[in-house]
Motif scaffolding. Structure first.
Motif, PDB file in Angstrom:
ATOM      1  N   ASN A   1      10.134  45.879  45.025  1.00  0.00           N
ATOM      2  CA  ASN A   1       9.620  44.887  45.963  1.00  0.00           C
ATOM      3  C   ASN A   1       9.938  45.251  47.408  1.00  0.00           C
ATOM      4  O   ASN A   1      10.556  44.465  48.146  1.00  0.00           O
ATOM      5  N   PRO A   2       9.557  46.447  47.859  1.00  0.00           N
ATOM      6  CA  PRO A   2       9.899  46.868  49.222  1.00  0.00           C
ATOM      7  C   PRO A   2       9.169  46.046  50.275  1.00  0.00           C
ATOM      8  O   PRO A   2       8.040  45.598  50.073  1.00  0.00           O
ATOM      9  N   SER A   3       9.829  45.843  51.410  1.00  0.00           N
ATOM     10  CA  SER A   3       9.161  45.206  52.549  1.00  0.00           C
ATOM     11  C   SER A   3       8.778  46.255  53.583  1.00  0.00           C
ATOM     12  O   SER A   3       7.777  46.104  54.287  1.00  0.00           O
TER      13      SER A   3
ATOM     14  N   ASP B   1      13.887  37.333  58.633  1.00  0.00           N
ATOM     15  CA  ASP B   1      14.263  35.987  58.195  1.00  0.00           C
ATOM     16  C   ASP B   1      14.645  35.948  56.725  1.00  0.00           C
ATOM     17  O   ASP B   1      15.398  35.080  56.291  1.00  0.00           O
ATOM     18  N   GLU B   2      14.104  36.864  55.940  1.00  0.00           N
ATOM     19  CA  GLU B   2      14.395  36.882  54.516  1.00  0.00           C
ATOM     20  C   GLU B   2      15.008  38.226  54.147  1.00  0.00           C
ATOM     21  O   GLU B   2      15.150  39.112  54.990  1.00  0.00           O
ATOM     22  N   LYS B   3      15.392  38.367  52.904  1.00  0.00           N
ATOM     23  CA  LYS B   3      15.957  39.627  52.451  1.00  0.00           C
ATOM     24  C   LYS B   3      14.906  40.726  52.539  1.00  0.00           C
ATOM     25  O   LYS B   3      13.844  40.638  51.935  1.00  0.00           O
ATOM     26  N   GLN B   4      15.224  41.742  53.308  1.00  0.00           N
ATOM     27  CA  GLN B   4      14.314  42.865  53.501  1.00  0.00           C
ATOM     28  C   GLN B   4      14.813  44.061  52.694  1.00  0.00           C
ATOM     29  O   GLN B   4      16.019  44.336  52.651  1.00  0.00           O
ATOM     30  N   ARG B   5      13.880  44.763  52.086  1.00  0.00           N
ATOM     31  CA  ARG B   5      14.207  46.001  51.373  1.00  0.00           C
ATOM     32  C   ARG B   5      13.524  47.152  52.110  1.00  0.00           C
ATOM     33  O   ARG B   5      12.299  47.275  52.067  1.00  0.00           O
TER      34      ARG B   5
ATOM     35  N   VAL C   1      23.096  44.262  54.639  1.00  0.00           N
ATOM     36  CA  VAL C   1      23.317  43.346  55.762  1.00  0.00           C
ATOM     37  C   VAL C   1      23.830  42.014  55.209  1.00  0.00           C
ATOM     38  O   VAL C   1      23.224  41.429  54.307  1.00  0.00           O
ATOM     39  N   PHE C   2      24.934  41.526  55.755  1.00  0.00           N
ATOM     40  CA  PHE C   2      25.557  40.312  55.214  1.00  0.00           C
ATOM     41  C   PHE C   2      24.695  39.070  55.426  1.00  0.00           C
ATOM     42  O   PHE C   2      24.601  38.222  54.538  1.00  0.00           O
ATOM     43  N   ARG C   3      24.079  38.941  56.598  1.00  0.00           N
ATOM     44  CA  ARG C   3      23.397  37.690  56.952  1.00  0.00           C
ATOM     45  C   ARG C   3      22.275  37.330  55.998  1.00  0.00           C
ATOM     46  O   ARG C   3      22.122  36.171  55.599  1.00  0.00           O
ATOM     47  N   ASN C   4      21.456  38.306  55.629  1.00  0.00           N
ATOM     48  CA  ASN C   4      20.287  37.993  54.812  1.00  0.00           C
ATOM     49  C   ASN C   4      20.192  38.822  53.532  1.00  0.00           C
ATOM     50  O   ASN C   4      19.218  38.707  52.786  1.00  0.00           O
ATOM     51  N   GLY C   5      21.185  39.659  53.287  1.00  0.00           N
ATOM     52  CA  GLY C   5      21.175  40.464  52.072  1.00  0.00           C
ATOM     53  C   GLY C   5      20.242  41.665  52.103  1.00  0.00           C
ATOM     54  O   GLY C   5      20.032  42.314  51.068  1.00  0.00           O
ATOM     55  N   SER C   6      19.679  41.970  53.269  1.00  0.00           N
ATOM     56  CA  SER C   6      18.754  43.102  53.380  1.00  0.00           C
ATOM     57  C   SER C   6      19.464  44.406  53.064  1.00  0.00           C
ATOM     58  O   SER C   6      20.682  44.542  53.290  1.00  0.00           O
ATOM     59  N   VAL C   7      18.691  45.355  52.540  1.00  0.00           N
ATOM     60  CA  VAL C   7      19.264  46.655  52.191  1.00  0.00           C
ATOM     61  C   VAL C   7      18.411  47.777  52.776  1.00  0.00           C
ATOM     62  O   VAL C   7      17.192  47.646  52.962  1.00  0.00           O
ATOM     63  N   VAL C   8      19.076  48.895  53.078  1.00  0.00           N
ATOM     64  CA  VAL C   8      18.421  50.124  53.514  1.00  0.00           C
ATOM     65  C   VAL C   8      18.824  51.204  52.513  1.00  0.00           C
ATOM     66  O   VAL C   8      20.019  51.473  52.339  1.00  0.00           O
ATOM     67  N   VAL C   9      17.826  51.812  51.877  1.00  0.00           N
ATOM     68  CA  VAL C   9      18.107  52.734  50.772  1.00  0.00           C
ATOM     69  C   VAL C   9      17.279  54.014  50.935  1.00  0.00           C
ATOM     70  O   VAL C   9      16.067  53.942  51.163  1.00  0.00           O
TER      71      VAL C   9
END
Length: 567
Positions: free
Chosen positions: A198-200, A131-135, A176-184
């Motif tokens: 601030n990793p999730s 639901d929110e930006k995930q890192r 990810v466009f929808r929520n700004g989540s990133v995979v790094v």
């Protein structure tokens, strides 16, 4: 059958023995069934079970397609074993806020059991459906380890028509466009650890390769502000019991054990390994460590091939046991003495008063660890010990670099600090003389490496000790190093050939020691090959070079020295 029905049927097969599993796998199944029943039937339970999430995860995984091999182009089909894990991780929720129950996950199983692919689905699921930006950070000790899972994420979402156009890759990360989540991807090797990000979700693949818990700790400490953080570890077993992965393995094993008082409602774990006493040649046992690979013929054939190689080439057996049978083996490549053998020699106390003793020193660099070692010949073999020294101004730096509790060891009396920025050898000299006088010891020989220690040895001779050079090459050290190891290997519950009082500094050094081998099979301990410091055990070996020629008079039990020249 829906997902939950498949999971229940799988659990039933495990507990009835229709599917062979190790005891820790069974413990995980029983824990799941108990927790599920508590959610359904106990109004006081702080958790509830959201079955729909399990279905969502399953159908999301179907968006992934195999990108290579005979299944290329086909949708990924999660196994019942993987579904058991997924419903545990995602379906148990907290009543107070609806967040996931489990914050940490530890999974240990043999290689080739689709670990990277499963981790990729986990990471993508959280990134796209959060639901929110995930890192989401994929953490390997080396870059290629973190890249493997990252590439699996990228290939998986690239194969999905549903996700087409919903993400981009730029500057080495997926967004990810929808929520700004990133995979790094992160790695210690590239000095990228996720500090302050601030990793999730932290995904750690092959944790047994991590020399320290640095990356794991940084990721976890950064999750404090997250509503439902997730530290996810999948690994095979390893062969270095001093590494953080084995500590974690030991801890989660206790969480799973129904007879252990250790409990942790935030931590999910499942371990697939051979049980103690299992025959590695019995193919029916292989599924215990290989819940996926051992279910199809090509996988079994691969294990057969690995076993044949290990039986034909003994040096390959350690890798087979850890990677294919998923058993922790407490011996590193070239490792000098296994931890279990060394621990078997521990005793509560040793009365050294008035005894004959051989003392060795390893002066090392003045800014590093300096050690004295002592060897007492006994009627059963030998008793050994050490005392080490470190300059006061180097303590903080060395504690951070070596990742060991030097300050605690100083407090417990296993070592001392000397004033200043370098080791004060006069301080070491005084400690040795106090040790001798306080215990009324009869020093047979004081043994030293002539390189860099000639003046120190002269000072000890001025105290009335008989000093002898012990050169640190193969000709001098090989036989004593082998013989000392052979005595330690004879330690067991009923008989001890080499004893010690559980000195933590010495046990650490023994675990670090690597034996270097020459072309003629001569050996000696190698400081260049050993990952950590070995000065305490090196000092003991220096003393043992001469102590091995001491014999015990069986009539009176006194020690008689026989010179090396008399042999």
């Amino acid at each position: 059958m829906n997902v939950l029905e498949r999971v229940f049927a799988y659990c039933d097969d495990i507990l009835k023995g229709n599917i062979k599993a190790c005891k820790k796998h069974k413990w995980a199944v029983k824990r799941f069934l108990k927790d599920y029943d508590d959610c359904i039937n106990n109004p006081e339970s702080p958790f509830y079970f959201d079955e729909d999430v399990g279905e969502d995860f399953y159908w999301f995984s179907r968006e992934f397609k195999h990108v290579e091999g005979v299944l290329a182009g086909q949708a990924v089909g999660l196994t019942d074993f993987q579904l058991l894990i997924s419903v545990n991780v995602f379906c148990f929720k907290k009543k107070k806020n609806g967040s996931r129950r489990f914050r940490k996950v530890y999974i240990q199983l043999a290689r080739k059991n689709a670990k990277s692919q499963f981790l990729a689905i986990i990471g993508a699921y959280v990134a796209f459906l959060g639901d929110e930006k995930q890192r989401i950070y994929i953490a390997g000790w080396q870059k290629d380890q973190s890249d493997e899972v990252y590439i699996a994420v990228r290939d998986g979402i690239s194969s999905s028509s549903l996700l087409d156009g919903k993400w981009k890759e730029a500057y080495g990360k997926i967004e990810v466009f929808r929520n700004g989540s990133v995979v790094v991807p992160l790695s210690r090797e590239t000095r990228k650890t996720g500090d302050g990000k601030n990793p999730s979700v932290g995904i750690v693949d092959e944790y047994h390769n991590h020399l320290t818990s640095e990356i794991y700790d940084v990721l976890q400490s950064g999750m404090v502000a997250r509503k439902e953080p997730l530290m996810f570890v999948i690994t095979t077993a390893g062969f270095d019991l001093s590494r953080p992965c084995f500590i974690e393995y030991d801890y989660v094993s206790r969480i799973l054990d129904p007879d252990d008082d250790i409990e942790n409602d935030d931590y999910f774990a499942i371990i697939c390994e051979l049980d103690e006493g299992d025959d590695i040649k019995d193919e029916s046992n292989w599924i215990k460590a290989n819940p996926i690979v051992a279910t199809y013929e090509e996988g079994l054939e691969s294990i057969r091939s690995d076993l044949k190689t290990a039986l034909d080439v003994p040096e390959k057996m350690r890798s087979f046991m850890t990677k294919t049978m998923n058993i922790w083996v407490d011996m590193k490549v070239g490792g000098y003495i296994p931890a279990s053998k060394w621990k078997a020699g521990a005793i509560d106390e040793f009365d050294m008063t008035g005894r004959d003793v051989y003392i060795g020193v390893d002066l090392s660099k003045k800014i590093d660890l300096t050690s004295t070692g002592y060897v007492f010949p006994t009627d059963y073999g030998y008793h050994v010990g050490q005392h080490s020294f470190m300059p006061e101004e180097a303590l903080v730096e060395r504690r951070a670099k070596d990742k060991v509790p030097y300050d605690l060891w100083i407090e417990e009396g296993w070592m001392d600090i000397t004033p200043g920025a370098v080791v004060d050898y006069s301080f070491v000299e005084q400690w040795i003389m106090d040790f001798i006088n306080d215990n009324e010891l009869n020093v047979i020989l004081f043994c030293y490496d002539p390189y860099g220690a000639t003046q120190f040895a002269q000072n000890m001779a001025n105290h009335g000790l008989t000093v002898v050079e012990v050169r640190q090459g193969f000709p001098t050290l090989s036989e004593p190093t082998k013989e000392f190891r052979d005595y330690v290997y004879q330690n067991n519950q009923n008989e001890k050939k080499v004893t010690h009082v559980g000195d933590k500094v010495l046990s650490w050094a023994v675990g670090n020691a690597i034996a270097e081998m020459a072309a003629n099979e001569s050996i000696k301990l190698s400081k260049s090959k050993s990952r950590e410091r070995i000065d305490p055990i090196a000092a003991i070996i220096t003393a043992y070079v001469q102590a091995r020629f001491a014999t015990v008079n069986s009539g009176e039990g006194n020690i008689k020295f026989i010179s090396i020249n008399d042999l």
